[in-house]
Design an enzyme around this catalytic site. Structure first.
Site, PDB file in Angstrom:
ATOM      1  N   ARG A   1     -24.106   9.391 -10.624  1.00  0.00           N
ATOM      2  CA  ARG A   1     -24.893   8.571 -11.548  1.00  0.00           C
ATOM      3  C   ARG A   1     -23.945   7.599 -12.241  1.00  0.00           C
ATOM      4  NH1 ARG A   1     -25.755  13.957 -13.762  1.00  0.00           N
ATOM      5  NH2 ARG A   1     -24.389  14.368 -15.555  1.00  0.00           N
TER       6      ARG A   1
ATOM      7  N   PHE B   1     -23.138   1.404 -11.867  1.00  0.00           N
ATOM      8  CA  PHE B   1     -22.485   0.099 -11.651  1.00  0.00           C
ATOM      9  C   PHE B   1     -21.274  -0.080 -12.564  1.00  0.00           C
ATOM     10  CE2 PHE B   1     -26.403  -2.455  -9.930  1.00  0.00           C
ATOM     11  CZ  PHE B   1     -26.356  -1.731  -8.751  1.00  0.00           C
TER      12      PHE B   1
ATOM     13  N   SER C   1     -29.893   1.055  -6.283  1.00  0.00           N
ATOM     14  CA  SER C   1     -29.275   2.137  -7.051  1.00  0.00           C
ATOM     15  C   SER C   1     -30.302   2.797  -7.964  1.00  0.00           C
ATOM     16  CB  SER C   1     -28.119   1.603  -7.900  1.00  0.00           C
ATOM     17  OG  SER C   1     -27.655   2.617  -8.770  1.00  0.00           O
TER      18      SER C   1
ATOM     19  N   ASN D   1     -29.416   4.522 -10.521  1.00  0.00           N
ATOM     20  CA  ASN D   1     -28.686   4.855 -11.755  1.00  0.00           C
ATOM     21  C   ASN D   1     -28.696   3.757 -12.803  1.00  0.00           C
ATOM     22  OD1 ASN D   1     -27.902   7.422 -10.693  1.00  0.00           O
ATOM     23  ND2 ASN D   1     -26.382   6.363  -9.437  1.00  0.00           N
ATOM     24  N   THR D   2     -29.374   2.650 -12.525  1.00  0.00           N
ATOM     25  CA  THR D   2     -29.616   1.614 -13.522  1.00  0.00           C
ATOM     26  C   THR D   2     -31.112   1.575 -13.759  1.00  0.00           C
ATOM     27  OG1 THR D   2     -27.710   0.285 -12.841  1.00  0.00           O
ATOM     28  CG2 THR D   2     -29.446  -0.834 -14.070  1.00  0.00           C
TER      29      THR D   2
ATOM     30  N   LYS E   1     -29.717  -4.580   0.301  1.00  0.00           N
ATOM     31  CA  LYS E   1     -29.594  -3.128   0.344  1.00  0.00           C
ATOM     32  C   LYS E   1     -30.754  -2.495  -0.406  1.00  0.00           C
ATOM     33  CE  LYS E   1     -26.286   0.636  -0.203  1.00  0.00           C
ATOM     34  NZ  LYS E   1     -24.848   0.955  -0.303  1.00  0.00           N
TER      35      LYS E   1
ATOM     36  N   ASN F   1     -29.590   3.581   0.494  1.00  0.00           N
ATOM     37  CA  ASN F   1     -28.635   4.011  -0.523  1.00  0.00           C
ATOM     38  C   ASN F   1     -28.822   5.509  -0.740  1.00  0.00           C
ATOM     39  OD1 ASN F   1     -26.872   4.093  -2.786  1.00  0.00           O
ATOM     40  ND2 ASN F   1     -27.508   2.062  -3.441  1.00  0.00           N
TER      41      ASN F   1
END
Length: 359
Positions: free
Chosen positions: A127, A130, A188, A190-191, A222, A251
């Protein structure tokens, strides 16, 4: 096995002494993120002075988006976020290296701990959020790096950006003059809210503005593996309409198959061996949705020559790995490249491009 231990084991084997026998107890006591940082430092130093290990089988070059990759194996974004060890990763045998994810401004990412090994499952949960030093710091390193393959720069939006699409637009414009290709990462988990850019008018706006900003540099997209059929079709149409050159599928996943490790409870994106089945299915899904009109790059659970070959035969033009290095060690890229050449010869294919999509 963590990244640093794997590298020590490989380096020790190359020099005739098993360094990992001495270093392993200490290295296994290091948390995963610190071990990864040490690995990057070692690869950066070795890339500047070491002898590349990469074989160059003549059957493995493949052309995607007008770029000729010396082999189809690439390093996925996330391994070298700030472009510190580009030459070192090329030296391990990768035909392509993708650095990043890089954001317009530096950001610290999520609080630590944020990277967890699931050794019993040959997996990782992260996690990170970025975390990177920003485009302005990384781009000079990318420009100066020795390249023996294709260099991609993966870009994202800052977490606190008021206009995330503008962040992507400016990041693409900054990276395009230096990169062989630029990748837009909207996958992602995690954002918060980032994956919302994969759908609806936001996706169309993002791709339209990014395509205009990239000039003549190929543009890759992606996307996440956690998609429903209607979402897959929507992404495929939008990417083709915008002139995207390739889709990276995909991802990490927020889903949780059966896992054995105690770290399975951690929040974040899961990568590694447990992701293989989902990633392979999404490759097939996007192959069908795009009708062969868009190059596909397979990521997720690739940790052997056999798995890499299966993804290529299923329709991927290129493949990428990262977590496989954690458990397979830095000798894995050379082994995969050699295995691919052997599989082609076994099956009577003159080149890797003849094998793509043949399954």
């Amino acid at each position: 096995m963590d990244e640093f231990a794997a590298f020590a084991n490989f380096a020790g084997g190359c020099h005739g002494t098993d360094m990992s026998f001495v270093l392993r107890p200490a290295l296994f006591a290091i948390d995963a993120e610190r071990a990864h940082g040490l690995t990057i430092d070692m690869l950066a130093a070795w890339g500047a002075t070491g002898t590349p290990l990469a074989p160059r089988p003549p059957a493995l070059p493949v052309t995607v988006a007008g770029l000729t990759f010396p082999n189809p194996l690439g390093l996925a974004a996330g391994a070298d976020k700030d472009g510190r060890a580009i030459a070192g990763f090329f030296g391990l045998g990768f035909g392509a290296v993708e650095v990043g994810t890089l954001t317009p401004l530096p950001q610290a990412g999520n609080p630590r701990p944020r990277l967890f090994r699931l050794a019993e499952d040959r997996a990782v949960i992260n996690r990170m959020g970025f975390n990177n030093g920003g485009l302005a710091a990384a781009l000079p390193r990318a420009r100066a790096a020795k390249r023996t393959g294709i260099l991609g720069i993966n870009v994202g939006a800052n977490k606190d950006a008021t206009d995330r699409i503008a962040d992507y637009e400016s990041a693409v414009a900054a990276a395009a003059p230096i990169a062989d290709h630029v990748t837009i990462n909207i996958s992602s988990p995690n954002t918060p809210g980032l994956r919302e850019l994969q759908h609806g008018p936001a996706l169309v706006d993002l791709l339209t503005r990014s395509a205009a900003a990239r000039g003549t540099t190929p543009l890759f997209l992606k996307i996440a593996p956690d998609q429903e059929p209607a979402q897959i079709d929507e992404i495929a149409r939008a990417a083709i309409d915008a002139g995207v050159d390739a889709l990276i599928v995909g991802n990490t996943t927020v889903s949780r198959p059966t896992l054995r490790s105690s770290n399975a409870i951690e929040q974040g994106g899961l990568s590694g061996a447990p992701l293989a089945a989902l990633a392979a299915q999404r490759l097939r899904d996007f192959r069908a949705a795009t009708g062969g009109k868009l190059a596909l790059i397979a990521v997720g659970g690739i940790d052997s020559g056999a798995e890499a070959y299966a993804r290529l035969r299923a329709g991927a033009s290129l493949i990428q790995l990262y977590t496989g290095l954690v458990y397979g060690g830095p000798g894995l890229p050379v082994q995969i490249v050699r295995d691919l050449a052997a599989f082609l010869a076994r099956d009577g294919f003159a080149s890797i491009e003849d094998a793509i999509g043949s399954a």
